[in-house]
Design a protein around this motif. Structure first.
Motif, mmCIF file in Angstrom:
data_model
loop_
_atom_site.group_PDB
_atom_site.id
_atom_site.type_symbol
_atom_site.label_atom_id
_atom_site.label_comp_id
_atom_site.label_asym_id
_atom_site.label_seq_id
_atom_site.Cartn_x
_atom_site.Cartn_y
_atom_site.Cartn_z
ATOM 1 N N LEU A 4 -5.822 33.324 47.805
ATOM 2 C CA LEU A 4 -4.593 33.179 47.017
ATOM 3 C C LEU A 4 -4.428 34.359 46.063
ATOM 4 N N SER A 5 -5.522 34.701 45.377
ATOM 5 C CA SER A 5 -5.481 35.783 44.410
ATOM 6 C C SER A 5 -5.178 37.123 45.090
ATOM 7 N N ASP A 6 -5.750 37.326 46.275
ATOM 8 C CA ASP A 6 -5.620 38.627 46.952
ATOM 9 C C ASP A 6 -4.312 38.788 47.717
ATOM 10 N N VAL A 7 -3.876 37.747 48.398
ATOM 11 C CA VAL A 7 -2.718 37.910 49.286
ATOM 12 C C VAL A 7 -1.579 36.950 48.989
#
Lengths: 175, 175
Positions: A4-7
């Protein structure tokens, strides 16, 4: 939560999450029927871990006035960093996705209540005194706002000054 | 900004925005070369309008203690509602999109400075007094946090109580 944080929400599919977790897509879907189920379960798991960690660390906190500052810092820290960024992706997606929203709202209400109770306990706050309940809630709202401010840039020096001043104001209300 | 609020960053393409604005895709692209240019320009435009409106409304504010409460309410209101939701979509997308991030960061720094200056002016705050500068910044951070809390549900009754208590604490720091 890393996905979630990355993409973001749109990129964090069950397949992408399963691959990063080193399990098959089928195994992930056996436990979590939909992407919404998987990602809200991850957010709940992370939030409960964070709260449990706060309560564990509370044993080492000083007493008296220094305690307020230590607790406020711990609460603010819980809302900054990659975990907050992951939660924010889910909130932003829920804002215009009715199905996700219907799952995120009860989760946030539950976590919000637990965070408030933890903050009251850690601060040793007496909620029957005027303004105390609202001041504790303001601390958690301030934490969310500072988390948002640190999303794109490292905001730490400014954040420390704001937190120091808030601690003095909160301390006066609590005692 | 309506497109961002309704369909998020991934859905708010130049074509979608142009259609809602009733102009051709080519006309939109003539003024804004990329989607990032268009959406950050929209965010800047909205933020500057909001700040100008705050300063206009300031002429009608009461003096004395009542002024602090009125200004805090105005600032908090500026961070809730559909415009905040649109900005949040852009911040969330910028968190994992380096190109968008590089455009949003200077914009947010500019708007943050202007909002701080407006808050100081409206409150009539003396920033040379200890803690005042940080207390004003905390008010804007709290506003962002309350905006986030009102993203998914109508949080108004709780927000009013928190804002009331915040006002009392800020008032004490300012005077």
């Amino acid at each position: 939560m890393e996905c979630l944080s990355d993409v973001g929400f749109s990129g964090a599919t069950v397949g992408v999450v399963a691959k990063r977790a080193g399990v098959s897509r089928g195994a992930a879907q056996h436990h979590f029927r939909t992407r919404e189920d998987l990602l809200t379960a991850a957010l709940l798991h992370m939030s409960e871990n964070r709260l449990a960690e706060l309560r564990r660390r509370a044993a080492d906190l000083p007493d008296g006035a220094a305690r307020t500052g230590a607790v406020v810092e711990m609460l603010i820290d819980a809302y900054t960093g990659p975990e907050f960024s992951a939660a924010l992706q889910l909130w932003a997606a829920a804002a215009n996705d009715p199905r996700l929203r219907s799952q995120v709202i009860p989760l946030e209400e539950h976590v919000g209540r637990e965070a408030h109770r933890a903050a009251v306990d850690l601060l040793g706050a007496d909620e029957t005194a005027p303004g105390v309940r609202e001041a504790v809630q303001a601390t958690l709202d301030l934490a969310r706002g500072l988390g948002l401010a640190s999303l794109l840039t490292d905001d730490e020096p400014r954040r420390r000054r704001v937190v120091g001043q808030w601690t003095r104001m909160l301390e006066e209300t609590l005692r």
